[in-house]
Design an enzyme around this catalytic site. Structure first.
Site, PDB file in Angstrom:
ATOM      1  N   CYS A 145      -3.432   0.667   6.790  1.00  0.00           N
ATOM      2  CA  CYS A 145      -3.468  -0.134   8.026  1.00  0.00           C
ATOM      3  C   CYS A 145      -4.119   0.610   9.186  1.00  0.00           C
ATOM      4  CB  CYS A 145      -2.049  -0.515   8.405  1.00  0.00           C
ATOM      5  SG  CYS A 145      -0.957   0.921   8.492  1.00  0.00           S
ATOM      6  N   GLU A 158     -10.737  -6.488   9.133  1.00  0.00           N
ATOM      7  CA  GLU A 158     -10.073  -5.481   8.307  1.00  0.00           C
ATOM      8  C   GLU A 158     -10.469  -5.713   6.845  1.00  0.00           C
ATOM      9  OE1 GLU A 158      -5.781  -5.814   7.613  1.00  0.00           O
ATOM     10  OE2 GLU A 158      -5.601  -3.673   8.013  1.00  0.00           O
ATOM     11  N   ASN A 209       0.808  -1.230   0.000  1.00  0.00           N
ATOM     12  CA  ASN A 209       0.000   0.000   0.000  1.00  0.00           C
ATOM     13  C   ASN A 209       0.844   1.284   0.000  1.00  0.00           C
ATOM     14  OD1 ASN A 209       0.815  -0.531   2.611  1.00  0.00           O
ATOM     15  ND2 ASN A 209      -1.099   0.128   3.556  1.00  0.00           N
ATOM     16  N   GLU A 238       4.588  -4.572  12.046  1.00  0.00           N
ATOM     17  CA  GLU A 238       3.607  -3.519  11.752  1.00  0.00           C
ATOM     18  C   GLU A 238       2.468  -4.190  11.007  1.00  0.00           C
ATOM     19  OE1 GLU A 238       3.680  -0.489  12.728  1.00  0.00           O
ATOM     20  OE2 GLU A 238       5.766  -0.059  13.216  1.00  0.00           O
ATOM     21  N   GLY A 263       2.785  -5.925   7.186  1.00  0.00           N
ATOM     22  CA  GLY A 263       1.855  -6.754   6.427  1.00  0.00           C
ATOM     23  C   GLY A 263       0.723  -7.233   7.317  1.00  0.00           C
ATOM     24  N   SER A 264       0.129  -8.334   6.913  1.00  0.00           N
ATOM     25  CA  SER A 264      -1.075  -8.817   7.601  1.00  0.00           C
ATOM     26  C   SER A 264      -0.732  -9.578   8.883  1.00  0.00           C
ATOM     27  CB  SER A 264      -1.856  -9.727   6.663  1.00  0.00           C
ATOM     28  OG  SER A 264      -1.063 -10.857   6.361  1.00  0.00           O
ATOM     29  N   VAL A 265      -1.720  -9.739   9.741  1.00  0.00           N
ATOM     30  CA  VAL A 265      -1.522 -10.482  10.995  1.00  0.00           C
ATOM     31  C   VAL A 265      -1.114 -11.944  10.719  1.00  0.00           C
ATOM     32  CG1 VAL A 265      -2.666 -11.323  13.092  1.00  0.00           C
ATOM     33  CG2 VAL A 265      -3.003  -8.951  12.354  1.00  0.00           C
ATOM     34  N   PRO A 266      -1.813 -12.666   9.831  1.00  0.00           N
ATOM     35  CA  PRO A 266      -1.410 -14.074   9.622  1.00  0.00           C
ATOM     36  C   PRO A 266       0.046 -14.210   9.181  1.00  0.00           C
ATOM     37  CG  PRO A 266      -3.537 -13.661   8.593  1.00  0.00           C
ATOM     38  CD  PRO A 266      -3.032 -12.333   9.050  1.00  0.00           C
ATOM     39  N   THR A 267       0.513 -13.331   8.293  1.00  0.00           N
ATOM     40  CA  THR A 267       1.922 -13.415   7.872  1.00  0.00           C
ATOM     41  C   THR A 267       2.833 -12.996   9.023  1.00  0.00           C
ATOM     42  OG1 THR A 267       1.209 -12.820   5.646  1.00  0.00           O
ATOM     43  CG2 THR A 267       3.567 -12.811   6.044  1.00  0.00           C
ATOM     44  N   LYS A 300      12.653  -6.835   0.836  1.00  0.00           N
ATOM     45  CA  LYS A 300      11.764  -7.570  -0.086  1.00  0.00           C
ATOM     46  C   LYS A 300      10.422  -6.849  -0.104  1.00  0.00           C
ATOM     47  CE  LYS A 300       8.908 -10.964   0.379  1.00  0.00           C
ATOM     48  NZ  LYS A 300       7.886 -10.482  -0.581  1.00  0.00           N
ATOM     49  N   GLU A 321       8.029   2.235  14.313  1.00  0.00           N
ATOM     50  CA  GLU A 321       8.732   2.898  13.210  1.00  0.00           C
ATOM     51  C   GLU A 321       8.565   4.396  13.420  1.00  0.00           C
ATOM     52  OE1 GLU A 321       7.147   0.827   9.656  1.00  0.00           O
ATOM     53  OE2 GLU A 321       9.016  -0.304   9.782  1.00  0.00           O
TER      54      GLU A 321
HETATM   55  N1  LIG Z   1       0.979  -1.468  10.612  1.00  0.00           N
HETATM   56  C1  LIG Z   1       1.480  -0.983   9.503  1.00  0.00           C
HETATM   57  O1  LIG Z   1       2.350  -0.112   9.507  1.00  0.00           O
HETATM   58  C2  LIG Z   1       1.012  -1.509   8.160  1.00  0.00           C
HETATM   59  C3  LIG Z   1       1.294  -0.760   7.023  1.00  0.00           C
HETATM   60  C4  LIG Z   1       0.847  -1.232   5.785  1.00  0.00           C
HETATM   61  C5  LIG Z   1       0.114  -2.414   5.692  1.00  0.00           C
HETATM   62  N2  LIG Z   1      -0.163  -3.114   6.811  1.00  0.00           N
HETATM   63  C6  LIG Z   1      -0.979  -4.348   6.736  1.00  0.00           C
HETATM   64  O2  LIG Z   1      -0.572  -5.134   5.620  1.00  0.00           O
HETATM   65  C7  LIG Z   1      -1.667  -5.894   5.121  1.00  0.00           C
HETATM   66  C8  LIG Z   1      -1.746  -5.743   3.616  1.00  0.00           C
HETATM   67  O3  LIG Z   1      -0.534  -6.007   3.037  1.00  0.00           O
HETATM   68  P1  LIG Z   1      -0.207  -7.379   2.273  1.00  0.00           P
HETATM   69  O4  LIG Z   1      -1.448  -7.929   1.660  1.00  0.00           O
HETATM   70  O5  LIG Z   1       0.960  -7.113   1.411  1.00  0.00           O
HETATM   71  O6  LIG Z   1       0.215  -8.314   3.498  1.00  0.00           O
HETATM   72  P2  LIG Z   1       0.847  -9.785   3.460  1.00  0.00           P
HETATM   73  O7  LIG Z   1       0.991 -10.209   4.862  1.00  0.00           O
HETATM   74  O8  LIG Z   1       0.094 -10.643   2.537  1.00  0.00           O
HETATM   75  O9  LIG Z   1       2.286  -9.579   2.784  1.00  0.00           O
HETATM   76  C9  LIG Z   1       3.234  -8.688   3.312  1.00  0.00           C
HETATM   77  C10 LIG Z   1       4.615  -9.106   2.842  1.00  0.00           C
HETATM   78  O10 LIG Z   1       4.946 -10.358   3.417  1.00  0.00           O
HETATM   79  C11 LIG Z   1       5.428 -11.249   2.405  1.00  0.00           C
HETATM   80  N3  LIG Z   1       5.132 -12.608   2.839  1.00  0.00           N
HETATM   81  C12 LIG Z   1       3.974 -13.299   2.662  1.00  0.00           C
HETATM   82  N4  LIG Z   1       4.077 -14.513   3.252  1.00  0.00           N
HETATM   83  C13 LIG Z   1       5.313 -14.580   3.814  1.00  0.00           C
HETATM   84  C14 LIG Z   1       6.009 -15.563   4.581  1.00  0.00           C
HETATM   85  N5  LIG Z   1       5.447 -16.743   4.876  1.00  0.00           N
HETATM   86  N6  LIG Z   1       7.260 -15.290   5.004  1.00  0.00           N
HETATM   87  C15 LIG Z   1       7.849 -14.097   4.742  1.00  0.00           C
HETATM   88  N7  LIG Z   1       7.242 -13.135   4.011  1.00  0.00           N
HETATM   89  C16 LIG Z   1       5.981 -13.362   3.562  1.00  0.00           C
HETATM   90  C17 LIG Z   1       4.701 -10.773   1.166  1.00  0.00           C
HETATM   91  O11 LIG Z   1       5.333 -11.231  -0.005  1.00  0.00           O
HETATM   92  C18 LIG Z   1       4.758  -9.277   1.343  1.00  0.00           C
HETATM   93  O12 LIG Z   1       6.015  -8.762   0.952  1.00  0.00           O
HETATM   94  C19 LIG Z   1      -2.883  -5.348   5.838  1.00  0.00           C
HETATM   95  O13 LIG Z   1      -3.273  -6.229   6.866  1.00  0.00           O
HETATM   96  C20 LIG Z   1      -2.400  -4.026   6.418  1.00  0.00           C
HETATM   97  O14 LIG Z   1      -3.113  -3.594   7.530  1.00  0.00           O
HETATM   98  C21 LIG Z   1       0.278  -2.693   8.045  1.00  0.00           C
HETATM   99  C1  LIG Z   2       0.866   7.318   6.239  1.00  0.00           C
HETATM  100  N1  LIG Z   2      -0.293   6.702   6.874  1.00  0.00           N
HETATM  101  C2  LIG Z   2      -1.507   7.199   6.229  1.00  0.00           C
HETATM  102  C3  LIG Z   2      -0.349   7.037   8.298  1.00  0.00           C
HETATM  103  C4  LIG Z   2      -0.274   5.260   6.674  1.00  0.00           C
HETATM  104  C5  LIG Z   2       0.850   4.538   7.328  1.00  0.00           C
HETATM  105  C6  LIG Z   2       1.117   3.161   6.746  1.00  0.00           C
HETATM  106  C7  LIG Z   2      -0.054   2.243   6.862  1.00  0.00           C
HETATM  107  O1  LIG Z   2      -0.554   1.593   5.987  1.00  0.00           O
END
Ligand SMILES: NC(=O)c1ccc[n+]([C@@H]2O[C@H](COP(=O)([O-])OP(=O)(O)OC[C@H]3O[C@@H](n4cnc5c(N)ncnc54)[C@H](O)[C@@H]3O)[C@@H](O)[C@H]2O)c1
Ligand SMILES: C[N+](C)(C)CCCC=O
Length: 517
Positions: free
Chosen positions: A311, A414, A180, A277, A255-259, A203, A491
């Site tokens: 996020c 989400e 994103n 994050e 990334g996502s919670v499951p990952t 990555k 961060e």
């Molecule tokens: N808290 C924050 O700062 C923040 C910011 C942006 C996005 N997000 C979260 O990210 C999610 C959306 O992003 P997404 O769909 O790319 O998430 P995702 O978890 O599917 O993927 C994130 C990254 O992890 C990698 N990945 C996937 N499986 C992996 C594994 N088993 N081992 C190592 N790496 C792996 C992916 O290739 C990608 O680079 C949403 O849940 C969003 O809330 C959080």
């Molecule tokens: C810059 N924002 C809008 C706070 C987003 C931070 C990264 C989350 O996805």
């Protein structure tokens, strides 16, 4: 504010990306050069497999293909980063600072070309992409400022003995990012990492692999040793090779919670520190004494930036019953006016979602919300722009849902799309109980004119980033990160320096050694 670079920079953009055929127009970019970056140059992975397609969300067009990296390429990237770490970690903070400042300067100078590339690969509006790039160079400037201030403590002990502490780099850090904010996330991780003297291997998400390589080239141009910032492209398997590599000292994941759970499990096996994050389902609480226009603006900012794919979004909008009707009417009116379409046009405010499957997933949440009793007050359907080249893009109309209840899926999960759920409430006590009733804890916000209530409410919110009378602004000086299942570590801000360094204590004896034996 710095003046925005004009479109006259575009010819330079083409020369910056010699691998690409490019114009400012959506639908014309073709990817031609490798997207891995090792030891100061673009390269193809030595054991590349699986030709992954890169899409342009605005048109649904395939812009090119790239290779996922295997275990050998990951190892080469780690070895190259280790060599660079030896040089970089020996430099003084001021020396590192100068290089980071130069990188920040180059990003600022090339804001338009980076923002254009981000828009093409992510689908967000050029207006927002420019802000993302501004936040990115500000992040490098901020950590350049802190690099020279890294210092330890001196502690006096009895008899003239003393101790001192050194704040040392960790080594080779891995950054794994989401799609994103591709360029910005890479800067949020690499700037504090490099400021502290580490090397980084990054990555990106396979959906948005392009702009991070521009960052790698900029670091090289600014003067970091070759190998200090390497890019390894791939999906889950590549990410696993990185997390499991014995010479990787730390993993910072967005990334996502499951990952995130998988990353933490893998890192635990090597006792590697992690920053996580993760996702959110944040509450935005609007009291009846709010300035209505500010509250409406806040709700729009909390829900519709980057097509709702943020996020920290405040997607559970709790509105005090006395102003429910007035607030809802205004928020719907404003949502209907959001200009959707070609993200490279100046007046577009909402571009395309990241992919066809993601668009369908978001629309699926809306269908389910209706089945569970929510009322679609506006939007929520696919949008097809008039421009024929955009007809296969991943657009939808931003959606406001009314008649929502806390037990609905749209309120609990989400969605990561432009979908706002409005929930009425009566009392402060009740709304706090409901706002905290979630496994997430990334962000939260409150709108009120009552200053005591504002501080009381944010103190009670179980969230890492809280806003009073605003939402989703992100000055780089402020630590950002989650509570609960939204992750840990921070961060931005001074706090991030702690997560990219370790403390060594040195105890110095100035007298004779007295043994108990
Ligand atoms: N808290 C924050 O700062 C923040 C910011 C942006 C996005 N997000 C979260 O990210 C999610 C959306 O992003 P997404 O769909 O790319 O998430 P995702 O978890 O599917 O993927 C994130 C990254 O992890 C990698 N990945 C996937 N499986 C992996 C594994 N088993 N081992 C190592 N790496 C792996 C992916 O290739 C990608 O680079 C949403 O849940 C969003 O809330 C959080
Ligand atoms: C810059 N924002 C809008 C706070 C987003 C931070 C990264 C989350 O996805």
């Amino acid at each position: 504010m710095l003046p925005r670079p004009s479109l006259s920079l575009l010819p330079r953009f083409c020369s910056f990306l010699p691998f690409a055929t490019m114009s400012s127009k959506t639908g014309t970019f073709h990817l031609q050069q490798p997207l891995n970056y090792r030891a100061g140059a673009r390269i193809q992975p030595v054991d590349g497999s699986h030709n992954e397609e890169v899409y342009e969300p605005a048109t649904g067009r395939v812009m090119g293909k790239f290779l996922f990296s295997g275990e050998k390429e990951v190892d080469l990237a780690v070895q190259s980063a280790k060599a660079a770490f030896k040089i970089w970690s020996q430099k003084s903070g001021m020396e590192r600072s100068r290089v980071l400042l130069e990188a920040a300067r180059i990003i600022r100078e090339r804001q338009e070309e980076i923002a254009t590339m981000e828009t093409i690969n992510n689908g967000k509006s050029i207006f927002e992409a420019r802000v993302d790039v501004d936040i990115s160079w500000q992040c490098l400037e901020y950590y350049a400022g802190l690099a020279g201030a890294i210092a330890g403590q001196h502690i006096q002990l009895p008899g003239g003995s003393f101790a001192y502490t050194r704040r040392e780099a960790l080594g080779v850090c891995v950054g794994i990012g989401a799609w994103n904010y591709p360029f910005q996330i890479a800067c949020w991780k690499s700037a504090p990492a490099l400021a502290c003297g580490n090397a980084m291997i990054y990555k990106s998400s396979p959906l948005t692999p392009i702009s991070v390589v521009m960052l790698a080239e900029i670091f090289t141009q600014a003067g970091v040793p070759n190998g200090l910032f390497n890019v390894v492209q791939g999906g889950a398997a590549t990410g696993q090779f990185l997390c499991q590599h014995r010479d990787v000292a730390k993993v910072s994941f967005t990334g996502s919670v499951p990952t995130g759970i998988k990353i933490m499990e893998m890192s635990a096996k090597g006792i590697k520190p992690v920053t996580l994050e993760l996702g959110g389902k944040s509450p935005l609480i609007i009291f009846s004494d709010s300035v209505l226009e500010n509250a409406v603006n806040g709700a729009l900012m909390a829900n519709f930036l980057t097509q709702g794919e943020v996020c920290s979004n405040g997607t559970r909008v709790f509105v005090q019953r006395e102003i429910l009707e007035a607030f809802t009417e205004e928020v719907v009116k404003r949502t209907q006016k959001i200009k959707i379409g070609d993200p490279l046009l100046e007046d577009t405010r909402m571009g395309a979602l990241i992919s066809r499957p993601h668009l369908e997933r978001v629309l699926g949440f809306i269908t389910q919300a209706k089945e569970q009793g929510a009322k679609v007050l506006c939007g929520g359907e696919p949008y097809v722009p008039d421009d024929p080249k955009l007809k296969n893009g991943y657009y939808m109309r931003p959606c406001v849902l009314g008649d929502c209840r806390d037990d609905m899926t749209c309120v609990k999960e989400e969605i990561f799309g432009p979908v706002m759920s409005i929930l009425p409430f009566d009392t402060e006590e009740e709304v706090l109980e409901r706002a905290n009733n979630t496994t997430f804890g990334l962000a939260g916000g409150v709108f009120t004119r009552d200053i005591q209530r504002a501080h009381r409410v944010v103190a009670a919110l179980q969230a890492g980033m809280c806003f009073i009378n605003n939402y989703n602004i992100s000055p780089v000086e402020l630590p950002f990160g989650g509570y609960k299942m939204s992750g840990f570590g921070r961060e931005n801000g001074q706090a991030a320096m702690e997560y990219y360094s370790q403390l060594k204590t040195i105890c110095v004896e100035m007298g004779d050694v007295e043994s108990v034996f």
